[in-house]
Design a protein around this motif. Structure first.
Motif, PDB file in Angstrom:
ATOM      1  N   LYS A  44      40.124  43.961  37.503  1.00 13.30           N
ATOM      2  CA  LYS A  44      41.498  43.871  37.022  1.00 13.30           C
ATOM      3  C   LYS A  44      42.389  44.662  37.966  1.00 13.30           C
ATOM      4  O   LYS A  44      41.988  45.708  38.482  1.00 13.30           O
ATOM      5  CB  LYS A  44      41.616  44.458  35.615  1.00 13.30           C
ATOM      6  CG  LYS A  44      40.934  43.646  34.526  1.00 13.30           C
ATOM      7  CD  LYS A  44      41.167  44.286  33.159  1.00 13.30           C
ATOM      8  CE  LYS A  44      40.547  43.458  32.048  1.00 13.30           C
ATOM      9  NZ  LYS A  44      40.800  44.060  30.710  1.00 13.30           N
ATOM     10  N   VAL A  46      45.544  46.991  38.364  1.00 16.92           N
ATOM     11  CA  VAL A  46      46.275  47.879  37.448  1.00 16.92           C
ATOM     12  C   VAL A  46      47.461  48.576  38.098  1.00 16.92           C
ATOM     13  O   VAL A  46      48.186  49.331  37.444  1.00 16.92           O
ATOM     14  CB  VAL A  46      45.320  48.944  36.859  1.00 16.92           C
ATOM     15  CG1 VAL A  46      44.262  48.283  35.994  1.00 16.92           C
ATOM     16  CG2 VAL A  46      44.650  49.766  37.967  1.00 16.92           C
ATOM     17  N   VAL A  69      42.694  48.745  41.603  1.00 15.82           N
ATOM     18  CA  VAL A  69      41.901  47.846  40.777  1.00 15.82           C
ATOM     19  C   VAL A  69      40.897  48.621  39.937  1.00 15.82           C
ATOM     20  O   VAL A  69      40.458  49.707  40.304  1.00 15.82           O
ATOM     21  CB  VAL A  69      41.159  46.787  41.630  1.00 15.82           C
ATOM     22  CG1 VAL A  69      42.133  45.958  42.441  1.00 15.82           C
ATOM     23  CG2 VAL A  69      40.126  47.438  42.535  1.00 15.82           C
ATOM     24  N   LYS A  70      40.562  48.023  38.813  1.00 13.31           N
ATOM     25  CA  LYS A  70      39.484  48.528  37.973  1.00 13.31           C
ATOM     26  C   LYS A  70      38.326  47.557  38.101  1.00 13.31           C
ATOM     27  O   LYS A  70      38.371  46.443  37.584  1.00 13.31           O
ATOM     28  CB  LYS A  70      39.943  48.629  36.512  1.00 13.31           C
ATOM     29  CG  LYS A  70      38.857  49.167  35.585  1.00 13.31           C
ATOM     30  CD  LYS A  70      39.352  49.244  34.143  1.00 13.31           C
ATOM     31  CE  LYS A  70      38.256  49.761  33.218  1.00 13.31           C
ATOM     32  NZ  LYS A  70      38.711  49.816  31.803  1.00 13.31           N
ATOM     33  N   GLY A 102      47.155  44.357  34.578  1.00  9.77           N
ATOM     34  CA  GLY A 102      45.838  44.728  34.090  1.00  9.77           C
ATOM     35  C   GLY A 102      45.277  43.830  33.014  1.00  9.77           C
ATOM     36  O   GLY A 102      44.210  44.113  32.452  1.00  9.77           O
ATOM     37  N   ASN A 103      45.968  42.724  32.732  1.00 12.80           N
ATOM     38  CA  ASN A 103      45.512  41.827  31.672  1.00 12.80           C
ATOM     39  C   ASN A 103      44.625  40.695  32.183  1.00 12.80           C
ATOM     40  O   ASN A 103      43.954  40.042  31.398  1.00 12.80           O
ATOM     41  CB  ASN A 103      46.718  41.221  30.944  1.00 12.80           C
ATOM     42  CG  ASN A 103      47.485  42.262  30.163  1.00 12.80           C
ATOM     43  OD1 ASN A 103      46.913  43.240  29.679  1.00 12.80           O
ATOM     44  ND2 ASN A 103      48.808  42.074  30.038  1.00 12.80           N
ATOM     45  N   LYS A 104      44.654  40.459  33.488  1.00 17.42           N
ATOM     46  CA  LYS A 104      43.906  39.336  34.043  1.00 17.42           C
ATOM     47  C   LYS A 104      42.723  39.830  34.866  1.00 17.42           C
ATOM     48  O   LYS A 104      42.838  40.780  35.637  1.00 17.42           O
ATOM     49  CB  LYS A 104      44.829  38.462  34.893  1.00 17.42           C
ATOM     50  CG  LYS A 104      45.948  37.813  34.087  1.00 17.42           C
ATOM     51  CD  LYS A 104      46.655  36.759  34.888  1.00 17.42           C
ATOM     52  CE  LYS A 104      47.796  36.134  34.068  1.00 17.42           C
ATOM     53  NZ  LYS A 104      47.293  35.501  32.848  1.00 17.42           N
ATOM     54  N   GLU A 105      41.597  39.157  34.688  1.00 16.70           N
ATOM     55  CA  GLU A 105      40.401  39.472  35.463  1.00 16.70           C
ATOM     56  C   GLU A 105      40.310  38.485  36.629  1.00 16.70           C
ATOM     57  O   GLU A 105      40.503  37.284  36.453  1.00 16.70           O
ATOM     58  CB  GLU A 105      39.160  39.370  34.583  1.00 16.70           C
ATOM     59  CG  GLU A 105      39.162  40.362  33.422  1.00 16.70           C
ATOM     60  CD  GLU A 105      38.039  40.126  32.445  1.00 16.70           C
ATOM     61  OE1 GLU A 105      37.439  39.017  32.491  1.00 16.70           O
ATOM     62  OE2 GLU A 105      37.746  41.024  31.638  1.00 16.70           O
ATOM     63  N   TYR A 106      40.047  39.008  37.805  1.00 15.72           N
ATOM     64  CA  TYR A 106      39.963  38.199  39.018  1.00 15.72           C
ATOM     65  C   TYR A 106      38.566  38.267  39.622  1.00 15.72           C
ATOM     66  O   TYR A 106      37.888  39.295  39.527  1.00 15.72           O
ATOM     67  CB  TYR A 106      40.938  38.720  40.080  1.00 15.72           C
ATOM     68  CG  TYR A 106      42.397  38.451  39.835  1.00 15.72           C
ATOM     69  CD1 TYR A 106      42.993  37.249  40.248  1.00 15.72           C
ATOM     70  CD2 TYR A 106      43.203  39.406  39.236  1.00 15.72           C
ATOM     71  CE1 TYR A 106      44.347  37.019  40.054  1.00 15.72           C
ATOM     72  CE2 TYR A 106      44.570  39.178  39.042  1.00 15.72           C
ATOM     73  CZ  TYR A 106      45.126  37.981  39.454  1.00 15.72           C
ATOM     74  OH  TYR A 106      46.462  37.760  39.263  1.00 15.72           O
ATOM     75  N   LYS A 127      41.359  33.601  39.265  1.00 17.45           N
ATOM     76  CA  LYS A 127      41.287  34.211  37.942  1.00 17.45           C
ATOM     77  C   LYS A 127      39.926  33.866  37.333  1.00 17.45           C
ATOM     78  O   LYS A 127      39.471  32.726  37.397  1.00 17.45           O
ATOM     79  CB  LYS A 127      42.423  33.703  37.062  1.00 17.45           C
ATOM     80  CG  LYS A 127      43.796  34.154  37.540  1.00 17.45           C
ATOM     81  CD  LYS A 127      44.912  33.535  36.725  1.00 17.45           C
ATOM     82  CE  LYS A 127      46.274  33.967  37.281  1.00 17.45           C
ATOM     83  NZ  LYS A 127      47.394  33.276  36.597  1.00 17.45           N
TER      84      LYS A 127
END
Length: 215
Positions: A44, A46, A69-70, A102-106, A127
């Motif tokens: 994610k 952030v 990124v997280k 931070g809501n979308k995972e890539y 995504k």
């Protein structure tokens, strides 16, 4: 006056063409993007900030975008977690734009340079929610174990392979997209005789291979 306007218009068009040509790369099948990358992570984004990236040959400061990124999962890369990725400041020079809330995972592929992960528009960045089940499963092992296979993109008919260790990628000519059936649902897998063929499924029984001649 008119001649000045014409000259300016020509100069503008030349500049636009130069910018358009500044970032140029051939689309890659997800498997090929995985194999060509130093790092492949699920993460994610952030945060974002503009940072100095050193100087060019003329002494001018080069700007870079740093995305914080997280990391959620690493599929390929160094032992330490990735906490930031770097890219150029605009798409004209292959810079990547990512959602920073931070809501979308890539899924992000990229290169390691001086201990930092760098990405460009030429890397495979999608995504996570848009990836197919086959693509997600292939990230675990299937892509990596068949990096010796070569995926050849067909851009116009006729096209052919030059080696048994190649798979012919025909999404563009068949579907007018590089995100078609073969990209989403197939991997180019090495068989026992060292030849390669398209495969769709979880366990590779011989009958599930797709003939190279008929993708």
């Amino acid at each position: 006056m008119n001649s000045c306007l014409v000259a300016l218009a020509i100069l503008f068009l030349v500049r636009v063409e130069e910018m358009a040509e500044a970032c140029s790369c051939s689309p890659a099948h997800p498997q090929q993007a995985f194999c060509n990358s130093d790092v492949v992570i699920m993460a994610k984004v952030v945060g974002m900030q503009e940072v100095d990236g050193g100087n060019d040959v003329y002494g001018n400061t080069i700007k870079r975008i740093r995305y914080d990124v997280k990391q959620i999962k690493m599929f390929k890369g160094p032992t330490q977690d990735i906490d930031a990725i770097y890219t150029a400041p605009s798409s004209a020079v292959c810079g990547v734009t990512l959602d920073t809330n931070g809501n979308k995972e890539y899924l992000i592929t990229g290169k390691m340079e001086a201990g930092m992960m760098h990405v460009t528009l030429c890397d495979f960045i999608e995504k996570w929610e848009t990836l197919s089940a086959m693509q997600k499963k292939s990230l675990i092992q299937r892509y990596e174990t068949s990096c010796d296979c070569r995926i050849t993109r067909c851009t116009s008919i006729p096209c052919m392979i030059s080696s048994p260790a190649e798979c012919l990628w025909t999404d563009w000519v068949m579907e007018k997209t590089v995100n078609g059936e073969q990209a989403k649902h197939y991997a180019c897998i090495k068989r026992n005789d060292d030849s390669c063929a398209w495969y769709r499924g979880s366990v590779p029984p011989r009958k599930d291979f797709l003939d190279i001649e008929d993708p």
